[in-house]
Design an enzyme around this catalytic site. Structure first.
Site, PDB file in Angstrom:
ATOM      1  N   GLU A 107      13.697  13.222  24.758  1.00  0.00           N
ATOM      2  CA  GLU A 107      13.968  14.268  23.761  1.00  0.00           C
ATOM      3  C   GLU A 107      13.990  15.592  24.521  1.00  0.00           C
ATOM      4  O   GLU A 107      12.956  16.201  24.754  1.00  0.00           O
ATOM      5  CB  GLU A 107      12.880  14.295  22.679  1.00  0.00           C
ATOM      6  CG  GLU A 107      13.233  15.265  21.570  1.00  0.00           C
ATOM      7  CD  GLU A 107      12.063  15.644  20.661  1.00  0.00           C
ATOM      8  OE1 GLU A 107      12.316  16.026  19.515  1.00  0.00           O
ATOM      9  OE2 GLU A 107      10.895  15.580  21.090  1.00  0.00           O
ATOM     10  N   ASP A 140       7.477   4.999  21.070  1.00  0.00           N
ATOM     11  CA  ASP A 140       7.612   6.437  21.236  1.00  0.00           C
ATOM     12  C   ASP A 140       6.506   6.878  22.181  1.00  0.00           C
ATOM     13  O   ASP A 140       5.335   6.550  21.961  1.00  0.00           O
ATOM     14  CB  ASP A 140       7.438   7.090  19.854  1.00  0.00           C
ATOM     15  CG  ASP A 140       8.284   8.325  19.684  1.00  0.00           C
ATOM     16  OD1 ASP A 140       8.213   9.187  20.579  1.00  0.00           O
ATOM     17  OD2 ASP A 140       8.981   8.438  18.667  1.00  0.00           O
ATOM     18  N   HIS A 149      14.423  11.478  12.605  1.00  0.00           N
ATOM     19  CA  HIS A 149      13.318  11.738  11.676  1.00  0.00           C
ATOM     20  C   HIS A 149      12.922  13.209  11.618  1.00  0.00           C
ATOM     21  O   HIS A 149      12.034  13.572  10.858  1.00  0.00           O
ATOM     22  CB  HIS A 149      12.110  10.896  12.096  1.00  0.00           C
ATOM     23  CG  HIS A 149      11.566  11.354  13.413  1.00  0.00           C
ATOM     24  ND1 HIS A 149      12.289  11.211  14.587  1.00  0.00           N
ATOM     25  CD2 HIS A 149      10.426  11.979  13.757  1.00  0.00           C
ATOM     26  CE1 HIS A 149      11.597  11.741  15.590  1.00  0.00           C
ATOM     27  NE2 HIS A 149      10.459  12.205  15.116  1.00  0.00           N
ATOM     28  N   ASP A 150      13.527  14.052  12.459  1.00  0.00           N
ATOM     29  CA  ASP A 150      13.210  15.485  12.467  1.00  0.00           C
ATOM     30  C   ASP A 150      14.313  16.318  11.831  1.00  0.00           C
ATOM     31  O   ASP A 150      14.272  17.547  11.876  1.00  0.00           O
ATOM     32  CB  ASP A 150      13.043  15.986  13.909  1.00  0.00           C
ATOM     33  CG  ASP A 150      11.806  15.431  14.575  1.00  0.00           C
ATOM     34  OD1 ASP A 150      10.821  15.151  13.868  1.00  0.00           O
ATOM     35  OD2 ASP A 150      11.828  15.282  15.814  1.00  0.00           O
ATOM     36  N   ASP A 203       8.914  11.726  23.813  1.00  0.00           N
ATOM     37  CA  ASP A 203       8.761  12.839  22.884  1.00  0.00           C
ATOM     38  C   ASP A 203       8.534  14.179  23.585  1.00  0.00           C
ATOM     39  O   ASP A 203       7.704  14.265  24.501  1.00  0.00           O
ATOM     40  CB  ASP A 203       7.527  12.521  22.015  1.00  0.00           C
ATOM     41  CG  ASP A 203       7.308  13.502  20.901  1.00  0.00           C
ATOM     42  OD1 ASP A 203       8.127  13.504  19.977  1.00  0.00           O
ATOM     43  OD2 ASP A 203       6.322  14.271  20.961  1.00  0.00           O
ATOM     44  N   ASP A 239       0.820  -1.224   0.000  1.00  0.00           N
ATOM     45  CA  ASP A 239       0.000   0.000   0.000  1.00  0.00           C
ATOM     46  C   ASP A 239       0.852   1.272   0.000  1.00  0.00           C
ATOM     47  O   ASP A 239       0.326   2.376   0.119  1.00  0.00           O
ATOM     48  CB  ASP A 239      -0.997  -0.002   1.183  1.00  0.00           C
ATOM     49  CG  ASP A 239      -0.285   0.044   2.538  1.00  0.00           C
ATOM     50  OD1 ASP A 239       0.968   0.018   2.561  1.00  0.00           O
ATOM     51  OD2 ASP A 239      -0.976   0.100   3.567  1.00  0.00           O
TER      52      ASP A 239
HETATM   53  C1  GLC Z   1       8.984  15.595  18.522  1.00  0.00           C
HETATM   54  C2  GLC Z   1       9.006  14.607  17.385  1.00  0.00           C
HETATM   55  C3  GLC Z   1       8.499  15.292  16.153  1.00  0.00           C
HETATM   56  C4  GLC Z   1       7.091  15.743  16.409  1.00  0.00           C
HETATM   57  C5  GLC Z   1       6.988  16.595  17.678  1.00  0.00           C
HETATM   58  C6  GLC Z   1       5.566  16.702  18.140  1.00  0.00           C
HETATM   59  O1  GLC Z   1       9.860  16.639  18.329  1.00  0.00           O
HETATM   60  O2  GLC Z   1      10.279  14.074  17.221  1.00  0.00           O
HETATM   61  O3  GLC Z   1       8.554  14.468  15.019  1.00  0.00           O
HETATM   62  O4  GLC Z   1       6.636  16.501  15.323  1.00  0.00           O
HETATM   63  O5  GLC Z   1       7.693  16.038  18.755  1.00  0.00           O
HETATM   64  O6  GLC Z   1       5.127  15.473  18.663  1.00  0.00           O
END
Ligand code: GLC
Length: 554
Positions: A256, A98, A328-329, A199, A25
């Protein structure tokens, strides 16, 4: 220091949507991840962090959760998740999920109930304020642009969202909210998770009562940093969460955390800290500007070195950082920390070794082990990421032309890291048999896992050697627990450090394309790793090739 099970591990981040699609998909899924566990085991990975795969409208790619107890059907089922945990366990691997609990989705039932009855129980799950004409409760700018306040549908109230308007902030001051969160964390830990990546966690504490700060852009709004500086007491929430959840399971947690204050370090990641570890973002934030991405400066080799060494010095042996070069950011590390002209397998390997050998827990982001690179965006239409779309507008508002704005934000776009994983040189890089949800980087014919497995000189094989060295019984203790001491810190475009434990290791990276000579402080016994075939020596000195990296045992 009390030894913990995670100290000597190697972690790997999976962005499920872009990792491996099993059902055609165009979206990666959990069965796809299971099919690649052998690849990860062969690489030497012990801990896998999954970016969110809970039920979600995917407004922020899963960081907007509508049901914390379910898997989004696009990613699979709960049985798939349990299967993944079990299959990982068979291979002595741990799964981290996460933990996104600063906010949920506006499609979560709590939020729907808050809209239906804002003065009832669920209204107090969020930060709601009465509407006062056009006047906003505060002038804070959301991380994704615009005000943090949005009308609460069907009511005369507004709700707070530090991130996207589809991500309403949860009211951590309310003990009922905290209970719900701890219940969910424990429910997952009972399923056998190894722990969580946590997060945006610093945002859970808001400075109350809310107030305005001095505007810092034309939009009349101000950065959230002002409010966060004023917010005191996040530790009360974090220690409660640790005691009620992670601690009971000896679970690994990595926060984070941005902008921590020096006094936070021991309580955050010291013995019995709120978290097991937190990411080192020192290089990621280097050169960024309060005005927006368009105003960010490139990071020079000397700046890179100083950021990383300063972060190491701040932590010392208080605890463990988690070391990354991308996630990923962020754009791909090989694009951000190596200039376009100099990007090569050699420079990629140098960056890998310099980061990997630092004290802390190494995290590899999917595709980093292949040296995956940024995508060249030719139009803003190709961008999916909400942060990039906002920054594009910020750049236009600042007077950049559409071409300039695209060029500026393309360098930092979060989509750079979110392009599908490059498995082989078949169509769509072997990621899917369908149409991938985001463009595959056309360089997949050259940069892909299958080709690199068979090439002893590839970036992938170099990562394998780095991981194997970290696990080598002889050097493990020094690499995991040894101290880090910078050497020749003032030498331009040279990054070198000792790791000292029961062995003395010297890591040297020539961070430029020109050769440079270093005199060795002592003769070396062994070359543990070299990204070139040979080493040019002249009495007690080494003439390093461009981007050569060496790990020597002295
Ligand atoms: C963190 C994540 C990011 C997300 C943000 C809001 O920084 O790594 O990808 O957009 O939090 O959840």
């Amino acid at each position: 220091m009390i030894k913990k099970w995670w100290h000597d591990k190697v972690a790997y981040q999976i962005y499920p949507k872009s990792f491996c699609d099993s059902n055609g998909d165009g979206i990666g899924d959990i069965p796809g991840i299971i099919s690649k566990l052998d690849y990860l085991q062969d690489l030497g990975v012990d801990i896998i962090w999954l970016s969110p795969c809970y039920s979600s409208p995917l407004a922020d790619q899963g960081y907007d959760i509508s049901d914390y107890y379910n898997i989004d059907p696009r990613f699979g089922t709960m049985e798939d998740m349990e299967h993944l945990i079990a299959e990982a366990k068979k291979r002595n691997m741990y799964i981290l999920m996460d933990l996104v609990v600063n906010h949920c989705s506006n499609e979560h039932e709590w939020f729907k109930k808050a809209c239906a009855d804002p003065d009832g129980k669920y209204g107090n799950f969020f930060y709601l304020r009465d509407k006062d004409g056009d006047k906003l409760p505060t002038n804070w700018r959301s991380y994704f642009g615009g005000s943090v306040w949005e009308d609460l549908p069907g009511t005369n109230k507004q709700y707070l969202h530090l991130f996207h308007k589809k991500q309403p902030d949860l009211n951590w001051e309310n003990p009922e909210v905290r209970e719900e969160i701890y219940k969910n964390i424990n429910w997952w830990l009972e399923k056998g998770l190894g722990g969580f990546r946590i997060d945006a966690i610093i945002n859970i504490k808001k400075a109350l009562p809310f107030r305005d700060y001095t505007p810092d852009r034309e939009d009349g709004l101000c950065s959230l940093d002002n409010m966060l500086k004023d917010a005191v007491g996040v530790g009360d929430f974090l220690s409660e969460m640790r005691d009620r959840t992670f601690k009971k399971y000896d679970a690994f947690s990595v926060g984070e955390v941005f902008n921590e204050k020096p006094e936070d370090i021991p309580v955050f990641i010291g013995e019995d800290g709120y978290f097991s570890s937190m990411f080192d973002f020192s290089a990621e934030v280097c050169g960024k500007s309060g005005k927006g991405w368009y105003d960010a400066k490139p990071v020079t080799p000397d700046e890179y070195k100083n950021c990383r060494f300063d972060a190491q010095a701040r932590i010392g042996d208080t605890g463990f950082l988690s070391n990354i070069i991308e996630n990923h950011d962020e754009p791909r590390g090989v694009n951000r920390y190596i200039s376009d002209e100099d990007r090569s397998d050699q420079s990629k390997k140098m960056l890998a070794a310099l980061s990997f050998m630092m004290r802390g827990i190494p995290f590899i982001y999917q595709g980093q082990e292949l040296g995956m690179e940024n995508l060249e965006f030719t139009s803003i239409e190709q961008v999916d990421d909400i942060a990039t779309l906002d920054e594009y507008q910020v750049a236009l508002d600042a007077g950049l032309s559409p071409e300039e704005a695209l060029k500026a934000v393309a360098k930092f776009s979060r989509d750079n890291a979110r392009t599908p994983m490059q498995w082989d040189n078949t169509e769509h890089a072997g990621f899917t048999t369908g149409t991938p949800w985001l463009n595959v980087n056309p360089n997949y014919t050259r940069i892909n896992a299958a080709t690199q497995q068979n090439d002893a000189d590839s970036v992938l094989r170099f990562y394998k050697k780095l991981i194997a060295l970290r696990k080598n019984e002889e050097y493990k203790n020094t690499i995991v627990y040894g101290s880090l001491e910078p050497v020749w810190r003032d030498r331009h475009n040279l990054m070198a450090y000792y790791r000292k434990g029961d062995k003395t290791l010297l890591v040297i990276g020539n961070y430029q394309k020109e050769e440079q000579t270093v005199g060795l402080p002592a003769p070396y016994k062994n070359v543990l790793l070299n990204n070139y075939d040979d080493l040019k020596e002249t009495d007690n000195a080494i003439k390093l090739y461009g981007y050569q990296v060496l790990i020597l045992e002295l």
